[in-house]
Design an enzyme around this catalytic site. Sequence first.
Site, PDB file in Angstrom:
ATOM      1  N   HIS A   1     -22.002  32.142  37.862  1.00 11.09           N
ATOM      2  CA  HIS A   1     -22.822  32.561  36.726  1.00 11.09           C
ATOM      3  C   HIS A   1     -22.115  32.322  35.394  1.00 11.09           C
ATOM      4  O   HIS A   1     -22.504  32.879  34.373  1.00 11.09           O
ATOM      5  CB  HIS A   1     -23.176  34.048  36.827  1.00 11.09           C
ATOM      6  CG  HIS A   1     -24.146  34.365  37.914  1.00 11.09           C
ATOM      7  ND1 HIS A   1     -23.818  34.264  39.240  1.00 11.09           N
ATOM      8  CD2 HIS A   1     -25.435  34.782  37.875  1.00 11.09           C
ATOM      9  CE1 HIS A   1     -24.860  34.615  39.974  1.00 11.09           C
ATOM     10  NE2 HIS A   1     -25.858  34.936  39.169  1.00 11.09           N
TER      11      HIS A   1
ATOM     12  N   GLU B   1     -36.970  28.028  40.643  1.00 11.48           N
ATOM     13  CA  GLU B   1     -36.668  27.134  39.519  1.00 11.48           C
ATOM     14  C   GLU B   1     -37.166  25.714  39.749  1.00 11.48           C
ATOM     15  O   GLU B   1     -37.702  25.076  38.836  1.00 11.48           O
ATOM     16  CB  GLU B   1     -35.163  27.125  39.241  1.00 11.48           C
ATOM     17  CG  GLU B   1     -34.636  28.386  38.567  1.00 11.48           C
ATOM     18  CD  GLU B   1     -34.385  29.516  39.531  1.00 11.48           C
ATOM     19  OE1 GLU B   1     -34.037  30.630  39.076  1.00 11.48           O
ATOM     20  OE2 GLU B   1     -34.532  29.298  40.759  1.00 11.48           O
TER      21      GLU B   1
END
Length: 327
Positions: free
Chosen positions: A129, A60
Amino acid sequence: MAVLQFREALRAAMTEEMERDDTIFLMGEEVAQYNGAYKVSEGMLDQFGPERVIDTPISESGFSGLGVGAAMNGLRPIIEFMTWNFSFVAIDQILNNAAKIRYMSGGQFKVPIVFRGANGAAGQLAATHNTSVESIYATVPGLKVVAPSNPDDAKGLLKASIRDDNPVVFLESEVLYGMKGEVSDDKDYIIPIGKARIAREGKDITIVAHGNVYWRAMNVADRLVEAGYDPEVIDLRTIRPLDINTVTESVRKTNRCVIMDESNPFASISSEVAYQIQERVFDHLDSPVIRVTAKDTPAPFAKNLMDHYMPSEEDAYQACLRAMYVT
């Protein structure tokens, strides 16, 4: 108008913009050959080819930095995070580079980039998450933060975000991807960034929400109507810039407000909205502004605990009754 799923509305926005402007490209994990982790980019590799729909490694920080550099040099990247929880790996690229370069360069560089992907809770995904990131990114000057609640807004706001010359954090609820709704088929359909939507007009109390929690707010409104009350519901749509004028004009009319927010309570979006309400229209309030948020803890895994963790319709309903001094 066409009936599309939320994911299809996002795909339509990206496809139409990429057909219009060949400087736009999509990049992220599994966006190309796998058609996207949530099938948002399904078919786009076949249409635009591997130079404009680009699979990346699990990196990322790397592909976010690449996107910022591309934006500084005249391209208009769309960077997809498989989940916004993974954006924390790239937070330096987003907060220190994308958000600040235009200011620090005295306007010599624009950074027209959209960071988009799944945000917030999506069931039993546990603490790492399930984060709602809007309150984190909205604190940073230079970023725009958008959180649509329905397919039509998803298309109109994403097209506006792609055309914007500033970095945009575009937050999509994973649980809404399969939701269907009518969507404009106008290829220039734009919803302005920074304009809230009055979803239901009323006079007894204002309920403010955004993203997935907006639908819980509408359910609360339905319960209030059944009980004989007339609530007004506002979908913020955009977190930054915040359309506080629409909110305060509503509170001037209803004199009461409950804010539903999937963020954790401390320094949340609801905290800022509540502060701005009391700053601007304190004399119009007949009761304190009440916040209904996620619990002040990391998200649990167990389903019963996750249900308790999330801002619930029952809590919001009871909050509305308290604000109206019914209970």
